[in-house]
Design a protein around this motif. Structure first.
Motif, PDB file in Angstrom:
ATOM      1  N   ASP A  14       0.845  -1.192   0.000  1.00 41.23           N
ATOM      2  CA  ASP A  14       0.000   0.000   0.000  1.00 41.23           C
ATOM      3  C   ASP A  14       0.886   1.249   0.000  1.00 41.23           C
ATOM      4  O   ASP A  14       1.685   1.463   0.911  1.00 41.23           O
ATOM      5  N   GLN A  15       0.736   2.076  -1.027  1.00 35.85           N
ATOM      6  CA  GLN A  15       1.565   3.276  -1.169  1.00 35.85           C
ATOM      7  C   GLN A  15       1.377   4.265  -0.011  1.00 35.85           C
ATOM      8  O   GLN A  15       2.337   4.899   0.417  1.00 35.85           O
ATOM      9  N   LYS A  19       4.370   5.697   2.347  1.00 39.05           N
ATOM     10  CA  LYS A  19       4.625   7.134   2.489  1.00 39.05           C
ATOM     11  C   LYS A  19       4.597   7.546   3.959  1.00 39.05           C
ATOM     12  O   LYS A  19       5.470   8.287   4.419  1.00 39.05           O
ATOM     13  N   ILE A  20       3.596   7.074   4.684  1.00 41.01           N
ATOM     14  CA  ILE A  20       3.490   7.408   6.110  1.00 41.01           C
ATOM     15  C   ILE A  20       4.662   6.817   6.881  1.00 41.01           C
ATOM     16  O   ILE A  20       5.203   7.444   7.791  1.00 41.01           O
ATOM     17  N   THR A  61      -6.782   9.396   4.420  1.00 41.46           N
ATOM     18  CA  THR A  61      -6.808   8.026   3.901  1.00 41.46           C
ATOM     19  C   THR A  61      -8.029   7.240   4.347  1.00 41.46           C
ATOM     20  O   THR A  61      -8.451   6.318   3.654  1.00 41.46           O
ATOM     21  N   GLY A  62      -8.576   7.549   5.506  1.00 43.13           N
ATOM     22  CA  GLY A  62      -9.696   6.773   6.031  1.00 43.13           C
ATOM     23  C   GLY A  62      -9.298   5.352   6.380  1.00 43.13           C
ATOM     24  O   GLY A  62     -10.148   4.483   6.566  1.00 43.13           O
ATOM     25  N   ASP A  63      -8.013   5.103   6.499  1.00 42.01           N
ATOM     26  CA  ASP A  63      -7.470   3.771   6.756  1.00 42.01           C
ATOM     27  C   ASP A  63      -7.295   3.583   8.263  1.00 42.01           C
ATOM     28  O   ASP A  63      -6.411   4.177   8.873  1.00 42.01           O
ATOM     29  N   LEU A  64      -8.150   2.763   8.878  1.00 43.11           N
ATOM     30  CA  LEU A  64      -8.095   2.578  10.330  1.00 43.11           C
ATOM     31  C   LEU A  64      -6.809   1.903  10.785  1.00 43.11           C
ATOM     32  O   LEU A  64      -6.289   2.199  11.863  1.00 43.11           O
ATOM     33  N   GLN A  65      -6.290   1.004   9.985  1.00 39.88           N
ATOM     34  CA  GLN A  65      -5.046   0.328  10.343  1.00 39.88           C
ATOM     35  C   GLN A  65      -3.897   1.338  10.385  1.00 39.88           C
ATOM     36  O   GLN A  65      -3.101   1.347  11.321  1.00 39.88           O
TER      37      GLN A  65
END
Length: 95
Positions: A14-15, A19-20, A61-65
């Motif tokens: 996952d890009q 990046k994070i 991102t809305g990505d909880l992980q």
């Protein structure tokens, strides 16, 4: 997410995660350098950046992980800063 356990790890495919992860590495390196130089003002700034990364990550991102990873990272920096201040205070008392 009642009984569901969120797995906290970077997804290397996952890009956004990559990046994070790079941003976290930069923040951590600069934070540690500031502590090593006893520059607490700048160290506080880097903990602020880590805290802002948590909010930004969730909004963008809305990505909880990824949010959980950033949140844990932020907490670690805050705890490490507190430990540094405690150790510094103990060192000054011993002088």
């Amino acid at each position: 997410m009642d009984n569901e356990k969120l797995e906290c790890r970077f997804e290397l495919s996952d890009q956004n995660h990559m990046k994070i992860r790079r941003i976290m590495t930069d923040i951590h390196g600069n934070f540690y350098r500031c502590l090593h130089q006893d520059n607490l003002i700048s160290a506080y700034r880097y903990t602020g950046m880590a805290s802002a990364l948590v909010r930004t990550c969730l909004i963008l991102t809305g990505d909880l992980q990824l949010y959980e990873l950033c949140d844990l990272f932020s907490q670690v920096l805050e705890q490490y800063l507190e430990l540094h201040k405690y150790r510094d205070g103990c060192r000054k008392v011993g002088e």
